[in-house]
Design a protein around this motif. Structure first.
Motif, PDB file in Angstrom:
ATOM      1  N   VAL A 139       0.860  -1.180   0.000  1.00  0.00           N
ATOM      2  CA  VAL A 139       0.000   0.000   0.000  1.00  0.00           C
ATOM      3  C   VAL A 139       0.896   1.229   0.000  1.00  0.00           C
ATOM      4  O   VAL A 139       1.676   1.437   0.930  1.00  0.00           O
ATOM      5  CB  VAL A 139      -0.925   0.017   1.237  1.00  0.00           C
ATOM      6  N   ARG A 140       0.779   2.028  -1.067  1.00  0.00           N
ATOM      7  CA  ARG A 140       1.583   3.250  -1.188  1.00  0.00           C
ATOM      8  C   ARG A 140       0.673   4.453  -0.994  1.00  0.00           C
ATOM      9  O   ARG A 140      -0.258   4.670  -1.770  1.00  0.00           O
ATOM     10  CB  ARG A 140       2.268   3.318  -2.556  1.00  0.00           C
ATOM     11  N   ILE A 141       0.942   5.217   0.062  1.00  0.00           N
ATOM     12  CA  ILE A 141       0.135   6.406   0.393  1.00  0.00           C
ATOM     13  C   ILE A 141       1.000   7.646   0.249  1.00  0.00           C
ATOM     14  O   ILE A 141       2.135   7.692   0.739  1.00  0.00           O
ATOM     15  CB  ILE A 141      -0.426   6.294   1.823  1.00  0.00           C
TER      16      ILE A 141
ATOM     17  N   ILE B 143       1.156  13.035   9.010  1.00  0.00           N
ATOM     18  CA  ILE B 143      -0.213  12.920   9.509  1.00  0.00           C
ATOM     19  C   ILE B 143      -0.154  13.071  11.020  1.00  0.00           C
ATOM     20  O   ILE B 143       0.371  12.211  11.731  1.00  0.00           O
ATOM     21  CB  ILE B 143      -0.818  11.561   9.113  1.00  0.00           C
ATOM     22  N   THR B 144      -0.689  14.161  11.541  1.00  0.00           N
ATOM     23  CA  THR B 144      -0.517  14.484  12.958  1.00  0.00           C
ATOM     24  C   THR B 144      -1.830  14.556  13.733  1.00  0.00           C
ATOM     25  O   THR B 144      -1.816  14.712  14.945  1.00  0.00           O
ATOM     26  CB  THR B 144       0.204  15.837  13.111  1.00  0.00           C
ATOM     27  N   SER B 145      -2.969  14.432  13.047  1.00  0.00           N
ATOM     28  CA  SER B 145      -4.258  14.638  13.718  1.00  0.00           C
ATOM     29  C   SER B 145      -5.156  13.415  13.589  1.00  0.00           C
ATOM     30  O   SER B 145      -5.178  12.746  12.550  1.00  0.00           O
ATOM     31  CB  SER B 145      -4.973  15.851  13.124  1.00  0.00           C
TER      32      SER B 145
ATOM     33  N   SER C 260      -4.961  13.313  -0.545  1.00  0.00           N
ATOM     34  CA  SER C 260      -3.967  12.241  -0.513  1.00  0.00           C
ATOM     35  C   SER C 260      -4.316  11.200  -1.579  1.00  0.00           C
ATOM     36  O   SER C 260      -5.429  11.190  -2.115  1.00  0.00           O
ATOM     37  CB  SER C 260      -3.935  11.589   0.864  1.00  0.00           C
ATOM     38  N   THR C 261      -3.393  10.322  -1.866  1.00  0.00           N
ATOM     39  CA  THR C 261      -3.649   9.262  -2.845  1.00  0.00           C
ATOM     40  C   THR C 261      -3.185   7.929  -2.271  1.00  0.00           C
ATOM     41  O   THR C 261      -2.307   7.876  -1.395  1.00  0.00           O
ATOM     42  CB  THR C 261      -2.912   9.504  -4.170  1.00  0.00           C
ATOM     43  N   MET C 262      -3.784   6.863  -2.785  1.00  0.00           N
ATOM     44  CA  MET C 262      -3.380   5.522  -2.358  1.00  0.00           C
ATOM     45  C   MET C 262      -3.329   4.603  -3.573  1.00  0.00           C
ATOM     46  O   MET C 262      -4.205   4.641  -4.436  1.00  0.00           O
ATOM     47  CB  MET C 262      -4.357   4.960  -1.318  1.00  0.00           C
ATOM     48  N   ARG C 263      -2.291   3.793  -3.609  1.00  0.00           N
ATOM     49  CA  ARG C 263      -2.123   2.789  -4.651  1.00  0.00           C
ATOM     50  C   ARG C 263      -1.812   1.456  -3.967  1.00  0.00           C
ATOM     51  O   ARG C 263      -0.937   1.399  -3.090  1.00  0.00           O
ATOM     52  CB  ARG C 263      -0.979   3.188  -5.591  1.00  0.00           C
ATOM     53  N   ILE C 264      -2.546   0.418  -4.337  1.00  0.00           N
ATOM     54  CA  ILE C 264      -2.331  -0.903  -3.750  1.00  0.00           C
ATOM     55  C   ILE C 264      -1.856  -1.845  -4.844  1.00  0.00           C
ATOM     56  O   ILE C 264      -2.539  -2.036  -5.854  1.00  0.00           O
ATOM     57  CB  ILE C 264      -3.614  -1.452  -3.096  1.00  0.00           C
TER      58      ILE C 264
ATOM     59  N   GLU D 258       1.990  -4.404   3.410  1.00  0.00           N
ATOM     60  CA  GLU D 258       3.145  -3.565   3.724  1.00  0.00           C
ATOM     61  C   GLU D 258       2.795  -2.143   3.318  1.00  0.00           C
ATOM     62  O   GLU D 258       2.270  -1.913   2.219  1.00  0.00           O
ATOM     63  CB  GLU D 258       4.385  -4.036   2.959  1.00  0.00           C
ATOM     64  N   VAL D 259       3.043  -1.178   4.196  1.00  0.00           N
ATOM     65  CA  VAL D 259       2.643   0.210   3.935  1.00  0.00           C
ATOM     66  C   VAL D 259       3.867   1.083   3.698  1.00  0.00           C
ATOM     67  O   VAL D 259       4.815   1.070   4.488  1.00  0.00           O
ATOM     68  CB  VAL D 259       1.807   0.776   5.100  1.00  0.00           C
ATOM     69  N   ILE D 260       3.818   1.832   2.611  1.00  0.00           N
ATOM     70  CA  ILE D 260       4.851   2.822   2.291  1.00  0.00           C
ATOM     71  C   ILE D 260       4.184   4.185   2.309  1.00  0.00           C
ATOM     72  O   ILE D 260       3.298   4.468   1.496  1.00  0.00           O
ATOM     73  CB  ILE D 260       5.494   2.535   0.928  1.00  0.00           C
ATOM     74  N   LEU D 261       4.559   5.013   3.256  1.00  0.00           N
ATOM     75  CA  LEU D 261       3.967   6.340   3.436  1.00  0.00           C
ATOM     76  C   LEU D 261       4.965   7.402   2.997  1.00  0.00           C
ATOM     77  O   LEU D 261       6.061   7.506   3.552  1.00  0.00           O
ATOM     78  CB  LEU D 261       3.576   6.550   4.897  1.00  0.00           C
ATOM     79  N   ASN D 262       4.570   8.163   1.980  1.00  0.00           N
ATOM     80  CA  ASN D 262       5.431   9.237   1.445  1.00  0.00           C
ATOM     81  C   ASN D 262       6.842   8.724   1.145  1.00  0.00           C
ATOM     82  O   ASN D 262       7.852   9.359   1.454  1.00  0.00           O
ATOM     83  CB  ASN D 262       5.487  10.426   2.422  1.00  0.00           C
ATOM     84  N   GLY D 263       6.888   7.515   0.554  1.00  0.00           N
ATOM     85  CA  GLY D 263       8.151   6.959   0.110  1.00  0.00           C
ATOM     86  C   GLY D 263       8.925   6.171   1.149  1.00  0.00           C
ATOM     87  O   GLY D 263       9.964   5.592   0.828  1.00  0.00           O
ATOM     88  N   THR D 264       8.422   6.121   2.394  1.00  0.00           N
ATOM     89  CA  THR D 264       9.123   5.411   3.464  1.00  0.00           C
ATOM     90  C   THR D 264       8.301   4.210   3.921  1.00  0.00           C
ATOM     91  O   THR D 264       7.111   4.350   4.230  1.00  0.00           O
ATOM     92  CB  THR D 264       9.375   6.342   4.670  1.00  0.00           C
TER      93      THR D 264
END
Length: 313
Positions: free
Chosen positions: A26-28, A36-38, A46-50, A136-142
């Motif tokens: 999952v790429r977000i 994401i703080t709240s 935002s976008t998501m690709r699975i 597996e989650v990748i958030l903003n490239g990480t």
């Protein structure tokens, strides 16, 4: 992999092998890669690709994301709530807008929720249990870790299949359901009440906005149910069966006992639902990442006295 001491004086190299986990990825991406703080404010745009393990794309589209959870939000690995711009199927699960990414940070096995949900799905007295898949989650490239992508508890024909409440209706059958309620000592929803006899924290979870007639109806219903349970004469006459679906309460109890989950004792994350012109049913089950599947030295039972079970048993 090269490890270097903080002083910079010592280094050591370790050979690594790398392979695919054979799990969906999952790429977000948030706007501008912002953190994401709240838990309250959706990060729109935002976008998501699975991507499936073979590289095919299961889902791709715009969505909003925010934090979620109570105690879990305070841990290093954060859980998230997702809201797609339009209803979509994800990883073979029926279409909806709302989904959860459970971090399972307190669960070093990472499988407790999934195992408990599978027990619940085999329980005929429970109407619905969230489906989910490990990813597996990748958030903003990480890469931020292994998550359990699952359905959020919502009123919907593909989820808790009860009548959708029209909050403009103020009388008649239209105020009798459907409600998804949560008993939780965090007591942090806008619409909530404490029951008269037991002082239990009931919160309106879906819909979270109800009018005064609907609020009063549900509050009076819960209080009448407790009277039927705890008034000795009414209890002896089994009047409580006019308010609660016993099959669901039996199976709900079995799931929490088999999972050795004591959360309902607070209570926390304890869901019940009521359809229009129907009685209260226990479920869906939720929240098994902490304190589940751990034997207790003090007692062989975990929830014998939780909520209403002391009286029911």
């Amino acid at each position: 992999l090269t490890l270097t001491a903080k002083s910079g004086r010592y280094t050591k190299e370790y050979p690594l092998s790398v392979r695919n986990t054979d799990l969906p990825v999952v790429r977000i991406q948030t706007p501008g890669g912002k953190a994401i703080t709240s838990k309250e404010i959706w990060m729109e745009g935002s976008t998501m690709r699975i991507e499936q393990p073979d590289g095919t794309v299961d889902y791709e589209g715009p969505m909003s994301i925010r934090g979620r959870g109570n105690s879990t939000w305070g841990y290093p690995k954060k859980p998230y709530a997702l809201k797609l711009d339009s209803k979509s199927k994800i990883l073979g699960m029926p279409k909806h807008k709302r989904w959860c990414l459970l971090a399972n940070w307190m669960d070093r096995t990472m499988i407790r929720n999934a195992v408990a949900f599978e027990i619940a799905r085999k329980s005929p007295g429970l109407d619905w249990t969230p489906r989910g898949e490990f990813v597996e989650v990748i958030l903003n490239g990480t890469h931020i870790g292994n998550y359990y992508l699952c359905e959020q508890i919502k009123v919907d024909k593909n989820r808790v299949d009860i009548e959708e409440l029209d909050n403009t209706v103020t009388e008649g059958d239209g105020i009798t359901g459907g409600f998804i309620m949560e008993l939780d000592t965090y007591y942090d929803e806008v619409n909530k009440f404490k029951s008269a006899r037991r002082d239990l924290p009931w919160m309106f979870k879906d819909p979270d906005e109800v009018n005064s007639a609907q609020f009063t109806y549900m509050q009076n219903y819960v209080n009448a149910m407790e009277d039927a349970l705890y008034d000795d004469a009414k209890f002896a006459a089994r009047e409580f069966v006019n308010y609660m679906d016993l099959e669901s309460f039996v199976d709900w109890w079995f799931v929490y006992e088999l999972a050795m989950n004591g959360e309902p004792n607070h209570p926390k994350s304890s869901y019940m639902h009521k359809d229009k012109n129907d009685v209260i049913k226990a479920g869906p089950v939720w929240d098994f990442d902490y304190g589940s599947f751990i034997p207790s030295a003090s007692s062989s039972y975990r929830v014998n006295n939780a909520i209403y079970y002391g009286r029911l048993l």
